[in-house]
Design a protein around this motif. Structure first.
Motif, PDB file in Angstrom:
ATOM      1  N   TRP A  73       0.858  -1.182   0.000  1.00 48.26           N
ATOM      2  CA  TRP A  73       0.000   0.000   0.000  1.00 48.26           C
ATOM      3  C   TRP A  73       0.896   1.234   0.000  1.00 48.26           C
ATOM      4  O   TRP A  73       1.878   1.284   0.756  1.00 48.26           O
ATOM      5  CB  TRP A  73      -0.866   0.055   1.260  1.00 48.26           C
ATOM      6  CG  TRP A  73      -2.029  -0.875   1.244  1.00 48.26           C
ATOM      7  CD1 TRP A  73      -2.087  -2.129   1.786  1.00 48.26           C
ATOM      8  CD2 TRP A  73      -3.312  -0.622   0.673  1.00 48.26           C
ATOM      9  NE1 TRP A  73      -3.334  -2.670   1.586  1.00 48.26           N
ATOM     10  CE2 TRP A  73      -4.106  -1.765   0.905  1.00 48.26           C
ATOM     11  CE3 TRP A  73      -3.867   0.466  -0.008  1.00 48.26           C
ATOM     12  CZ2 TRP A  73      -5.421  -1.860   0.482  1.00 48.26           C
ATOM     13  CZ3 TRP A  73      -5.184   0.369  -0.429  1.00 48.26           C
ATOM     14  CH2 TRP A  73      -5.939  -0.774  -0.192  1.00 48.26           C
ATOM     15  N   LEU A  74       0.560   2.219  -0.809  1.00 47.40           N
ATOM     16  CA  LEU A  74       1.219   3.521  -0.810  1.00 47.40           C
ATOM     17  C   LEU A  74       0.190   4.510  -0.270  1.00 47.40           C
ATOM     18  O   LEU A  74      -0.879   4.687  -0.850  1.00 47.40           O
ATOM     19  CB  LEU A  74       1.655   3.900  -2.225  1.00 47.40           C
ATOM     20  CG  LEU A  74       2.249   5.281  -2.436  1.00 47.40           C
ATOM     21  CD1 LEU A  74       3.558   5.444  -1.651  1.00 47.40           C
ATOM     22  CD2 LEU A  74       2.486   5.530  -3.926  1.00 47.40           C
ATOM     23  N   ILE A  75       0.522   5.125   0.861  1.00 48.61           N
ATOM     24  CA  ILE A  75      -0.423   6.017   1.538  1.00 48.61           C
ATOM     25  C   ILE A  75       0.032   7.462   1.358  1.00 48.61           C
ATOM     26  O   ILE A  75       1.112   7.856   1.819  1.00 48.61           O
ATOM     27  CB  ILE A  75      -0.500   5.703   3.053  1.00 48.61           C
ATOM     28  CG1 ILE A  75      -0.680   4.202   3.307  1.00 48.61           C
ATOM     29  CG2 ILE A  75      -1.576   6.545   3.722  1.00 48.61           C
ATOM     30  CD1 ILE A  75      -1.939   3.612   2.766  1.00 48.61           C
ATOM     31  N   ASP A  76      -0.799   8.262   0.666  1.00 41.74           N
ATOM     32  CA  ASP A  76      -0.573   9.701   0.503  1.00 41.74           C
ATOM     33  C   ASP A  76       0.830  10.036  -0.002  1.00 41.74           C
ATOM     34  O   ASP A  76       1.374  11.102   0.315  1.00 41.74           O
ATOM     35  CB  ASP A  76      -0.822  10.442   1.824  1.00 41.74           C
ATOM     36  CG  ASP A  76      -2.278  10.396   2.247  1.00 41.74           C
ATOM     37  OD1 ASP A  76      -3.158  10.368   1.360  1.00 41.74           O
ATOM     38  OD2 ASP A  76      -2.531  10.378   3.466  1.00 41.74           O
ATOM     39  N   ASP A  77       1.427   9.146  -0.782  1.00 44.39           N
ATOM     40  CA  ASP A  77       2.779   9.355  -1.332  1.00 44.39           C
ATOM     41  C   ASP A  77       3.806   9.646  -0.244  1.00 44.39           C
ATOM     42  O   ASP A  77       4.807  10.313  -0.482  1.00 44.39           O
ATOM     43  CB  ASP A  77       2.792  10.489  -2.365  1.00 44.39           C
ATOM     44  CG  ASP A  77       1.991  10.162  -3.609  1.00 44.39           C
ATOM     45  OD1 ASP A  77       1.459   9.044  -3.730  1.00 44.39           O
ATOM     46  OD2 ASP A  77       1.908  11.035  -4.491  1.00 44.39           O
ATOM     47  N   ARG A  78       3.584   9.125   0.976  1.00 41.36           N
ATOM     48  CA  ARG A  78       4.522   9.400   2.072  1.00 41.36           C
ATOM     49  C   ARG A  78       4.952   8.156   2.837  1.00 41.36           C
ATOM     50  O   ARG A  78       5.974   8.160   3.505  1.00 41.36           O
ATOM     51  CB  ARG A  78       3.958  10.441   3.034  1.00 41.36           C
ATOM     52  CG  ARG A  78       2.690  10.054   3.737  1.00 41.36           C
ATOM     53  CD  ARG A  78       2.141  11.148   4.667  1.00 41.36           C
ATOM     54  NE  ARG A  78       0.810  10.836   5.113  1.00 41.36           N
ATOM     55  CZ  ARG A  78       0.514   9.957   6.050  1.00 41.36           C
ATOM     56  NH1 ARG A  78       1.453   9.314   6.671  1.00 41.36           N
ATOM     57  NH2 ARG A  78      -0.745   9.742   6.386  1.00 41.36           N
ATOM     58  N   GLU A  79       4.164   7.081   2.755  1.00 43.55           N
ATOM     59  CA  GLU A  79       4.493   5.848   3.465  1.00 43.55           C
ATOM     60  C   GLU A  79       4.142   4.649   2.587  1.00 43.55           C
ATOM     61  O   GLU A  79       3.161   4.693   1.841  1.00 43.55           O
ATOM     62  CB  GLU A  79       3.709   5.734   4.769  1.00 43.55           C
ATOM     63  CG  GLU A  79       4.067   6.779   5.802  1.00 43.55           C
ATOM     64  CD  GLU A  79       3.202   6.676   7.030  1.00 43.55           C
ATOM     65  OE1 GLU A  79       3.765   6.406   8.105  1.00 43.55           O
ATOM     66  OE2 GLU A  79       1.974   6.871   6.898  1.00 43.55           O
ATOM     67  N   VAL A  80       4.945   3.590   2.727  1.00 44.44           N
ATOM     68  CA  VAL A  80       4.676   2.335   2.034  1.00 44.44           C
ATOM     69  C   VAL A  80       4.516   1.249   3.089  1.00 44.44           C
ATOM     70  O   VAL A  80       5.350   1.112   3.986  1.00 44.44           O
ATOM     71  CB  VAL A  80       5.818   1.963   1.062  1.00 44.44           C
ATOM     72  CG1 VAL A  80       5.539   0.612   0.402  1.00 44.44           C
ATOM     73  CG2 VAL A  80       6.004   3.046   0.002  1.00 44.44           C
ATOM     74  N   ALA A  81       3.439   0.494   2.964  1.00 44.43           N
ATOM     75  CA  ALA A  81       3.162  -0.620   3.868  1.00 44.43           C
ATOM     76  C   ALA A  81       3.191  -1.901   3.038  1.00 44.43           C
ATOM     77  O   ALA A  81       2.268  -2.172   2.266  1.00 44.43           O
ATOM     78  CB  ALA A  81       1.805  -0.431   4.548  1.00 44.43           C
TER      79      ALA A  81
ATOM     80  N   ILE B  80      12.361   4.518  -0.995  1.00 41.81           N
ATOM     81  CA  ILE B  80      11.379   3.456  -1.224  1.00 41.81           C
ATOM     82  C   ILE B  80      10.040   4.058  -1.621  1.00 41.81           C
ATOM     83  O   ILE B  80       9.382   3.586  -2.554  1.00 41.81           O
ATOM     84  CB  ILE B  80      11.249   2.562   0.029  1.00 41.81           C
ATOM     85  CG1 ILE B  80      12.567   1.815   0.263  1.00 41.81           C
ATOM     86  CG2 ILE B  80      10.072   1.592  -0.114  1.00 41.81           C
ATOM     87  CD1 ILE B  80      12.617   1.049   1.578  1.00 41.81           C
ATOM     88  N   VAL B  81       9.643   5.122  -0.934  1.00 42.78           N
ATOM     89  CA  VAL B  81       8.376   5.786  -1.266  1.00 42.78           C
ATOM     90  C   VAL B  81       8.413   6.281  -2.708  1.00 42.78           C
ATOM     91  O   VAL B  81       7.480   6.036  -3.484  1.00 42.78           O
ATOM     92  CB  VAL B  81       8.079   6.946  -0.288  1.00 42.78           C
ATOM     93  CG1 VAL B  81       6.905   7.783  -0.778  1.00 42.78           C
ATOM     94  CG2 VAL B  81       7.806   6.404   1.119  1.00 42.78           C
TER      95      VAL B  81
END
Length: 181
Positions: free
Chosen positions: A125-133, A154-155
């Motif tokens: 998952w890429l959240i708001d172009d700031r974190e990757v899960a 990574i982001v």
């Protein structure tokens, strides 16, 4: 990386402000506990559940997506799949209208239509172009949570992958397995 439980991952998604994007690349999660019986039923031409047997985990997901998309956050997925489809992908495809009805935007891309270096072998998952899960699974394919990073390299890599795949991928309503949209 920080390991998040399923509940913490759901809270991460709930906290998205603009966009939550999921890359899916696996052709088989057929051993997932709460999907094996619905998959068997769908492939047999039956509804996925008896009317009163909708799994709690699916209800929780429906509520989460409805809540977050109701605030104007986009929930997007690109599913890179092998054609012809595995039984699991056929099941997934048959269930996608439900996700779209909740507010998700789901697109498909035949694996043969994209170079392997254009995506990762991991799902995330890429959240708001700031974190990757990064999605974590057991050996049997059950979802156990995510590994979260805000590492800028990574982001940015995941942003490039998303941006490179999104326009190539075919919206669900136009996607025809084995053909183009």
């Amino acid at each position: 990386m920080l390991h998040l439980s399923i509940e913490e991952t759901n809270e991460l998604l709930r906290g998205a402000r603009r966009d939550a994007f999921h890359l899916e690349v696996s052709d088989d999660h057929s051993e997932v506990a709460d999907e094996s019986e619905p998959m068997r039923r769908v492939l047999a031409g039956l509804p996925p559940f008896e009317p009163d047997a909708y799994p709690p985990s699916w209800q929780e997901w429906d509520e989460l997506v409805t809540e977050v998309t109701g605030r104007g956050v986009t929930f997007r997925r690109v599913r890179i799949v092998t054609e012809p489809h595995t039984d699991y992908v056929r099941f997934l495809h048959s269930m996608t209208d439900r996700n779209i009805g909740l507010g998700e935007d789901i697109r498909w891309l035949g694996r043969h239509q994209v170079a392997p270096e254009a995506y990762t072998s991991d799902e995330w998952w890429l959240i708001d172009d700031r974190e990757v899960a990064f999605t974590l699974f057991t050996g049997a394919g059950d979802f156990t949570g995510t590994a979260l990073t805000g590492d800028p390299a990574i982001v940015e890599h995941c942003v490039r992958i998303r941006d490179g795949l999104w326009d190539k991928a075919i919206p669900h309503r136009r996607y025809r397995p084995g053909g183009s949209g």
